[in-house]
Design an enzyme around this catalytic site. Structure first.
Site, PDB file in Angstrom:
ATOM      1  N   GLU A   8      -9.647  -1.819   5.464  1.00 49.57           N
ATOM      2  CA  GLU A   8     -10.297  -1.477   6.720  1.00 49.57           C
ATOM      3  C   GLU A   8     -11.566  -2.320   6.907  1.00 49.57           C
ATOM      4  OE1 GLU A   8      -8.464   0.014   8.572  1.00 49.57           O
ATOM      5  OE2 GLU A   8      -7.982   2.079   8.084  1.00 49.57           O
TER       6      GLU A   8
ATOM      7  N   HIS B  19      -7.126  -4.649  10.320  1.00 47.06           N
ATOM      8  CA  HIS B  19      -6.886  -4.542   8.876  1.00 47.06           C
ATOM      9  C   HIS B  19      -5.580  -5.212   8.444  1.00 47.06           C
ATOM     10  CE1 HIS B  19      -4.776  -0.361   9.485  1.00 47.06           C
ATOM     11  NE2 HIS B  19      -3.859  -1.298   9.408  1.00 47.06           N
TER      12      HIS B  19
ATOM     13  N   ASP C 288      -7.563  -2.295  14.231  1.00 49.37           N
ATOM     14  CA  ASP C 288      -8.927  -2.622  13.811  1.00 49.37           C
ATOM     15  C   ASP C 288      -8.973  -3.907  12.973  1.00 49.37           C
ATOM     16  OD1 ASP C 288      -7.868  -1.866  11.368  1.00 49.37           O
ATOM     17  OD2 ASP C 288      -9.119  -0.084  11.119  1.00 49.37           O
TER      18      ASP C 288
ATOM     19  N   ASP D  94       0.815  -1.218   0.000  1.00 48.45           N
ATOM     20  CA  ASP D  94       0.000   0.000   0.000  1.00 48.45           C
ATOM     21  C   ASP D  94       0.851   1.272   0.000  1.00 48.45           C
ATOM     22  OD1 ASP D  94       0.949  -0.456   2.569  1.00 48.45           O
ATOM     23  OD2 ASP D  94      -1.013  -0.921   3.403  1.00 48.45           O
TER      24      ASP D  94
HETATM   25  C1  F6R Z   1       1.357  -1.198   6.050  1.00 44.06           C
HETATM   26  C2  F6R Z   1       0.208  -2.064   6.261  1.00 44.06           C
HETATM   27  C3  F6R Z   1      -0.609  -1.961   7.502  1.00 44.06           C
HETATM   28  C4  F6R Z   1       0.235  -2.178   8.761  1.00 44.06           C
HETATM   29  C5  F6R Z   1      -0.629  -2.073  10.009  1.00 44.06           C
HETATM   30  C6  F6R Z   1       0.185  -2.211  11.282  1.00 44.06           C
HETATM   31  O1  F6R Z   1       1.970  -1.485   4.807  1.00 44.06           O
HETATM   32  O2  F6R Z   1      -0.077  -2.819   5.415  1.00 44.06           O
HETATM   33  O3  F6R Z   1      -1.621  -2.928   7.449  1.00 44.06           O
HETATM   34  O4  F6R Z   1       0.833  -3.436   8.691  1.00 44.06           O
HETATM   35  O5  F6R Z   1      -1.297  -0.858  10.022  1.00 44.06           O
HETATM   36  O6  F6R Z   1       1.069  -1.142  11.384  1.00 44.06           O
HETATM   37  P1  F6R Z   1       2.189  -1.116  12.514  1.00 44.06           P
HETATM   38  O7  F6R Z   1       3.116  -2.214  12.199  1.00 44.06           O
HETATM   39  O8  F6R Z   1       2.836   0.239  12.366  1.00 44.06           O
HETATM   40  O9  F6R Z   1       1.487  -1.300  13.806  1.00 44.06           O
END
Ligand code: F6R
Length: 268
Positions: A145, A140, A138, A67
């Protein structure tokens, strides 16, 4: 699904690094799906160490990132291209021509076409062999989301208030966190041959419990990994703290290690 629980973040990152190294040694032209955020930094550091100390070779590897924020260019310090360069790519011998990260600066009118092309590029590379995932509070994966279709493909997705707040820590005070992203879809992720999901810290414990032991639901998009045939979840103790079957996962992971040598590969 194999759930590997480590005492610390560092131990978790090392365990995940070993899996990536094993797959890379088996297939030098591995197609890797990559995540950003805090969680995989330890894994990237471990892979960098393996490259420096053990000569782990990335020259044939192709990567696709999950992403990018819409509106942030490749040199924006909070953008994911910059993140990947700083935390991983510039430290290993990956061919820059083999790196793919969604372009956050694509013109709005071109986005659908652009996203379809990103999917085509994945297919043309032979599909993703190993997809690395983190998880949001959440639930994701990528920026899929709650409520994202479990069959979704690469597209624009609006972030939840919770995700925007969580990611604000990476931005300067007063700087606005983008509220749109381009993200691979849940369906895109599910087509990977193998998935590794990493989670660390107490703040992820509820999401992990819902994803692994709850029902499969679009409200927790990470729960879809229950339907995938080849998944390893690497957790530290805190992220695993709410799991009801923790003892069994530990028992199974230890048993798995014993079988590994005999079988010459991982059971699922
Ligand atoms: C980022 C991504 C997100 C993160 C998630 C956790 O490329 O795909 O799904 O993996 O938001 O983020 P952290 O590791 O910062 O808690």
């Amino acid at each position: 699904m194999l759930v590997v629980i480590s005492r610390t973040y560092e131990e978790m990152s090392r365990a995940a690094g070993q899996l990536v190294r094993d797959r890379l040694l088996q297939k030098p032209n591995l197609v890797l799906g990559l995540a950003t955020g805090s969680t995989p930094i330890g894994l990237y550091q471990e892979l960098i160490r393996m490259h420096r100390e053990e000569g782990l070779d990335f020259s044939w590897v192709t990567t696709f990132n999950l992403d990018e924020y819409l509106g942030l260019g490749p040199d924006h310090p909070q953008g994911y291209s910059f993140f990947m360069r700083e935390n991983f790519f510039k430290h290993v011998n990956i061919d820059p021509g083999n790196i793919h990260i969604p372009n956050g600066l694509v013109e709005p009118a071109q986005i659908d076409e652009y996203c379809a092309r990103y999917e085509d590029e994945i297919k043309n590379a032979g599909g993703i062999d190993l997809q690395i995932l983190g998880i949001g509070r959440d639930g994701h994966i990528g920026f899929n989301e709650p409520g994202s279709s479990l069959g979704s493909r690469t597209r624009v997705k609006t972030l939840t208030a919770e995700t925007i707040q969580d990611n604000a820590r990476f931005f300067e005070r007063g700087e606005e966190v983008p509220c749109y992203s381009i993200t691979m879809g849940v369906g895109t992720v599910m087509e990977a041959e193998e998935i590794v999901l990493l989670a660390s810290g107490q703040s992820k414990a509820e999401a992990i419990c819902a994803a692994i032991e709850g029902g499969v639901t679009a409200q927790v998009t990470a729960s879809v990994i229950q339907l995938h045939r080849r998944v390893t979840v690497f957790l530290d103790d805190e992220a695993a703290s709410l799991l009801k079957r923790k003892d069994y996962y530990n028992f199974a992971a230890a048993a798995e290690r014993k079988f590994e040598d005999l079988r010459g590969g991982r059971r699922q």
